[in-house]
Enzyme design. Sequence first.
Site, PDB file in Angstrom:
ATOM      1  N   HIS A 234       0.798  -1.237   0.000  1.00 54.79           N
ATOM      2  CA  HIS A 234       0.000   0.000   0.000  1.00 54.79           C
ATOM      3  C   HIS A 234       0.832   1.291   0.000  1.00 54.79           C
ATOM      4  O   HIS A 234       0.619   2.180  -0.827  1.00 54.79           O
ATOM      5  CB  HIS A 234      -0.884   0.043   1.255  1.00 54.79           C
ATOM      6  CG  HIS A 234      -1.714  -1.177   1.462  1.00 54.79           C
ATOM      7  ND1 HIS A 234      -2.891  -1.396   0.790  1.00 54.79           N
ATOM      8  CD2 HIS A 234      -1.549  -2.255   2.276  1.00 54.79           C
ATOM      9  CE1 HIS A 234      -3.416  -2.539   1.187  1.00 54.79           C
ATOM     10  NE2 HIS A 234      -2.626  -3.084   2.084  1.00 54.79           N
TER      11      HIS A 234
HETATM   12  C1  BDR Z   1      -2.232   0.393   5.868  1.00 58.63           C
HETATM   13  O1  BDR Z   1      -2.200  -0.194   7.171  1.00 58.63           O
HETATM   14  C2  BDR Z   1      -0.930  -0.754   7.429  1.00 58.63           C
HETATM   15  O2  BDR Z   1      -1.054  -2.111   7.713  1.00 58.63           O
HETATM   16  C3  BDR Z   1      -0.081  -0.527   6.209  1.00 58.63           C
HETATM   17  O3  BDR Z   1       1.234  -0.117   6.586  1.00 58.63           O
HETATM   18  C4  BDR Z   1      -0.794   0.544   5.431  1.00 58.63           C
HETATM   19  O4  BDR Z   1      -0.331   1.833   5.772  1.00 58.63           O
HETATM   20  C5  BDR Z   1      -3.102  -0.468   4.950  1.00 58.63           C
HETATM   21  O5  BDR Z   1      -4.403  -0.553   5.455  1.00 58.63           O
END
Ligand code: BDR
Length: 301
Positions: A234
């Site tokens: 992400h």
């Molecule tokens: C987000 O939540 C975290 O687990 C990841 O680093 C990302 O920023 C995705 O939902």
Amino acid sequence: MKKIPLIIDCDPGVDDALAIILANSIEGIDIKAITTVSGNARIEYTTRNALLIAELLDLDCIIAKGAEEPLVKPLLTGTNIHGHDGLGGCVKLFPNEIRKKLSKENAVTVMRDILINSDEKISIAAVGPLTNIAMLLKVYPEVKEKIEQISVMGGAIDNGNITACSEFNFYADPEAASIVFNSGVPLIMAGLNLTNNATLTEEELKEMKAIKTRLADIAVQMTSGYISKDAAIHDPCAILAISNPEIFEYKDLYIQIDTRDGITRGMSYADYRKNYKSNCKVLTKLDVDKFRNFMVRSLRV
Ligand code: BDR
Ligand code: CA
């Protein structure tokens, strides 16, 4: 070459680590500071991890510790996805000795000082819960005019990942997200509707392995464990949205965050009414091949 001055506010976190590695590899980016927040792991861990990543990259920027807890709600961590150490159990692979020094100042003060003292506007990539950024905007509203844009990884205009409605970063601190989305600062939202497409395949992992450096080896190990839990990459999307907007499509939308308790808590609600006001460029489409190229290339530094 004129570089984009950037502050990365993060909770490393495997994909946060990959976002820092990516930002460091992009010639057009000048990382001014890495600030940490509790999220994927507690603040002691996310801060140590930021220092470890900076050490590994020999990254010369300010590193500052931020909020221990969300503004209102109790802390929620993401160690089920990111491992007990926040880096997929890979901390032991990083340099043993940390020579990089943590700032004596808190993350919010560090961001304020950098912004106020800068002659040019600065971009912020916010890839963890928005606690530090909300405090910055509330306590020092005078910094708003110095912010070029805040590129947020968080939210979704379809499904969440923590609940049906809500994504982790917004669910972890919805009050902070709401402050940021009502701040009037130019925003980009890299939500799950976009970032769930930011994946890597065996092919890229093979290319990464073939690089055979310590950085590539660590990145491959962290990433392999992380994607085996079905997690997308992400956070690097929020960096690329600043440096390489041409690989995305977006819609100007009005996003509000639900801070009420209940099944929609943390939800980012998009208003699609035609010609309605907008507070955010919501990323809607990613050129996945280009994304994958960037991720592999980021390890060839
Ligand atoms: C987000 O939540 C975290 O687990 C990841 O680093 C990302 O920023 C995705 O939902
Ligand atoms: Ca993150």
